[in-house]
Design an enzyme around this catalytic site. Sequence first.
Site, PDB file in Angstrom:
ATOM      1  N   ARG A 275     -26.017 -10.330  22.798  1.00  0.00           N
ATOM      2  CA  ARG A 275     -25.412 -10.645  21.502  1.00  0.00           C
ATOM      3  C   ARG A 275     -25.507 -12.129  21.170  1.00  0.00           C
ATOM      4  O   ARG A 275     -25.206 -12.510  20.047  1.00  0.00           O
ATOM      5  CB  ARG A 275     -23.941 -10.207  21.482  1.00  0.00           C
ATOM      6  CG  ARG A 275     -23.735  -8.702  21.388  1.00  0.00           C
ATOM      7  CD  ARG A 275     -22.261  -8.386  21.206  1.00  0.00           C
ATOM      8  NE  ARG A 275     -22.024  -6.966  21.099  1.00  0.00           N
ATOM      9  CZ  ARG A 275     -21.866  -6.151  22.142  1.00  0.00           C
ATOM     10  NH1 ARG A 275     -21.916  -6.638  23.367  1.00  0.00           N
ATOM     11  NH2 ARG A 275     -21.650  -4.872  21.975  1.00  0.00           N
TER      12      ARG A 275
ATOM     13  N   THR B 273     -13.057  -4.565  31.237  1.00  0.00           N
ATOM     14  CA  THR B 273     -14.174  -5.503  31.167  1.00  0.00           C
ATOM     15  C   THR B 273     -14.033  -6.438  29.968  1.00  0.00           C
ATOM     16  O   THR B 273     -13.544  -6.049  28.908  1.00  0.00           O
ATOM     17  CB  THR B 273     -15.513  -4.758  31.086  1.00  0.00           C
ATOM     18  OG1 THR B 273     -15.471  -3.831  29.995  1.00  0.00           O
ATOM     19  CG2 THR B 273     -15.789  -4.013  32.381  1.00  0.00           C
TER      20      THR B 273
ATOM     21  N   ASP C 240      -9.618   4.075  23.641  1.00  0.00           N
ATOM     22  CA  ASP C 240     -10.666   3.050  23.553  1.00  0.00           C
ATOM     23  C   ASP C 240     -10.286   1.959  22.549  1.00  0.00           C
ATOM     24  O   ASP C 240     -11.142   1.331  21.934  1.00  0.00           O
ATOM     25  CB  ASP C 240     -12.022   3.657  23.177  1.00  0.00           C
ATOM     26  CG  ASP C 240     -13.178   2.681  23.421  1.00  0.00           C
ATOM     27  OD1 ASP C 240     -13.045   1.808  24.282  1.00  0.00           O
ATOM     28  OD2 ASP C 240     -14.210   2.794  22.725  1.00  0.00           O
TER      29      ASP C 240
ATOM     30  N   TRP D  48     -17.321  -4.807  17.254  1.00  0.00           N
ATOM     31  CA  TRP D  48     -17.704  -6.105  17.821  1.00  0.00           C
ATOM     32  C   TRP D  48     -18.209  -7.099  16.773  1.00  0.00           C
ATOM     33  O   TRP D  48     -18.248  -8.310  17.034  1.00  0.00           O
ATOM     34  CB  TRP D  48     -18.792  -5.916  18.884  1.00  0.00           C
ATOM     35  CG  TRP D  48     -20.080  -5.371  18.332  1.00  0.00           C
ATOM     36  CD1 TRP D  48     -20.452  -4.064  18.281  1.00  0.00           C
ATOM     37  CD2 TRP D  48     -21.139  -6.116  17.722  1.00  0.00           C
ATOM     38  NE1 TRP D  48     -21.679  -3.938  17.675  1.00  0.00           N
ATOM     39  CE2 TRP D  48     -22.131  -5.182  17.328  1.00  0.00           C
ATOM     40  CE3 TRP D  48     -21.359  -7.467  17.474  1.00  0.00           C
ATOM     41  CZ2 TRP D  48     -23.316  -5.570  16.699  1.00  0.00           C
ATOM     42  CZ3 TRP D  48     -22.551  -7.857  16.840  1.00  0.00           C
ATOM     43  CH2 TRP D  48     -23.512  -6.915  16.465  1.00  0.00           C
TER      44      TRP D  48
ATOM     45  N   CYS E 211     -28.354  10.179  25.779  1.00  0.00           N
ATOM     46  CA  CYS E 211     -29.363   9.764  24.805  1.00  0.00           C
ATOM     47  C   CYS E 211     -28.826   9.402  23.423  1.00  0.00           C
ATOM     48  O   CYS E 211     -29.439   8.599  22.718  1.00  0.00           O
ATOM     49  CB  CYS E 211     -30.403  10.871  24.630  1.00  0.00           C
ATOM     50  SG  CYS E 211     -30.978  11.612  26.162  1.00  0.00           S
TER      51      CYS E 211
END
Length: 695
Positions: free
Chosen positions: A139, A258, A323, A412, A625
């Site tokens: 990023r 994290t 989340d 984000w 995927c």
Amino acid sequence: MLVTQYVQRIMIICSAGCVLFALCSCSPDSAQTDGGRATGRPDPIDWPGYGGSSGEQHFSPASEISQNTVGRLGLLWSYDLDIENSVSQPLAINGMLYVTTGRSRITAFRAVSGNVVWQFDPDVTETAGRKLRSSWGSRGIAYREGRLYTATVDGNLICMDAESGQQLWSVPTVDPASGLYVTGAPRIMDEMVIIGNGGADVSDARGYVTAYDGNTGEQLWRFYTVPGNPADGFENDALELAAKTWNGEWWRYGGGGTVWNAITYDDKYKTVYLGVGNGAPWNHEIRSEGEGDNLFLASIVALDADTGAYKWHYQVNPGETWDYNASMDIALATLTIGGETRDVLLQAPKNGFVYVIDRVNGDFISARPFVKTTWASKIDPESGRPVEDPAARFPDGGSFDLFPGTFGAHSWMPMAFSPQTGLVYIPTSFIGSRISSGDVKADDWARYPGFGSDGGMSAAPIWDETNPSRSALTAWNPVDQELAWQVPTTGVTGGGVMATAGGLVFQGEINGTFNAYDASSGDRVWSFDAQAPILAPPIAFAAGGRDYIAIQTGSSTGAAALGTFFEDISIDYRNMARRVLVFALDGDASLPARKPLPLVAIEDPDFDAGSRPLLAGAIAYGRRCAHCHGLEGVAAGSAPDLRASYTILNDETFTVIVREGALVRNGMPQFEELADETLLDMRHYLRFEASQMRQ
């Protein structure tokens, strides 16, 4: 149908992104202009870190491009980048522009001319292995005193000479055998570099951040964000305290936490603030037997920058289970609140509230929702804790319509704060999730192996039918905690945001438009057809007495995985432009015409939908995927649309690519653990989706 609903439920985890020297020109009173030209400003005006040069505000003091002059803004030059994710933020230092793409390849340009000076390629496809499955890539990068710093997906922190591009040193920041990887930008703290990691959605991860000497790469300190196995002892008193908020054998799952995106350094208080991620797994019942706050998940954690010692924390979601991480960018500001001047930090995390926190001691000041929030009615003003709807934790095993959804009200893509207007500008999503524990039982849950997406719960995307928009750019007053203005954007989210001293806010959209808005009113005052999705945040800088705007185009995983929700925009991996665009007043360059390519499902006359069960293939595809190739096979730029690929017609070709890794050099990960039967199931499911596309 059942298959479609199941894939949607398991794949919304795709939501599962600096140098802070005070610039006097960032204050409203010092941004004086004369006919659109700034007076008394430093020249050049650089953009040396991910959040700019002003406390991760994504604000530039460059003011030549203003409300009065933006009508003259035009493209100066462009450059086609590698065919990979292109969502990072460039840096601009001393007349140079540094651009990185998904696999940490860096290109250095002369900012005015666009001439390439050097290129650097760490060749991560050769070394990343399973970590390449994270799919995000880099990023951003960081700069300090003639040196650039980049982190690769396989966890190496690399320092190079900014003038020549020569590598000076490289240090591993994660265990190569672990599920941890790195996608975020490093940040600078005086003479140190700090980096976190990701991986809690797909592995038994235990998060941490590490500080390194910026000159030598020597590790100086490390701070873990969740406690480990008590039998091994605790690294510090803070983690011993945190362990009291966990239950069961949480360490078997890693715990999560994290720090994959938000890191903000406060030079005034020599403090670094961490935006800590979600738990591993998401489901609180599995992770911690449904009990405890689980510190320091979903928290803002303040550390002494010199030593890494814990100072304070504020947890936005105690016992996090949706989340709802706190990994969104953290901006520093000085605001007048109740007649008192206070140094604060601002965050709009995924859970839909805007938070104002005292950055000296972590005291809660205020929080209000900027979107529809069904999981909580408010944040209690006394305790600073959310007042939850108990049904949001599906205690009876049913489902709950969660707003915002697991994708988050703000993902984000960074927001911006303007010291001129006092507003924060937030790329906002209105997507919700129908969540449940499904058939998952805490006693027998085991993580899906091999970087498979698995949160121990299900989440299917839903929409608020009363809201005609799916996303918006939201301007919010953090003092009054009120909406200032809002404009709709296309797709499930807009791109990252930047504000400038010219009274403007810049943001790109998934449909390829790059827009400038009046920072006070929200009126759109300029737009450019970039011919490709824009999720990356723009930057502004000055060189040679002239101001510039730069932006990267191209899609990425996450938003691209939700391509089924904006098929009308027609984003195609094959002809999507991944470029850096640089603008200036009176720029007169143009982009080559985009050549549409028809997306046609493969002809497959021998396909028999009933020859194999569909559900097994749908599950395997969804977990492996869909993050890149899209839910229901509808891709949106991050990877090819497999419904139109002849590879799914041939078992040998499909196996060579997927299991044997024939296209690893192109960024297609290898899934060496997949059995023949699983590959057949996946191929059968994709052939089914292609047949649906032909109808």
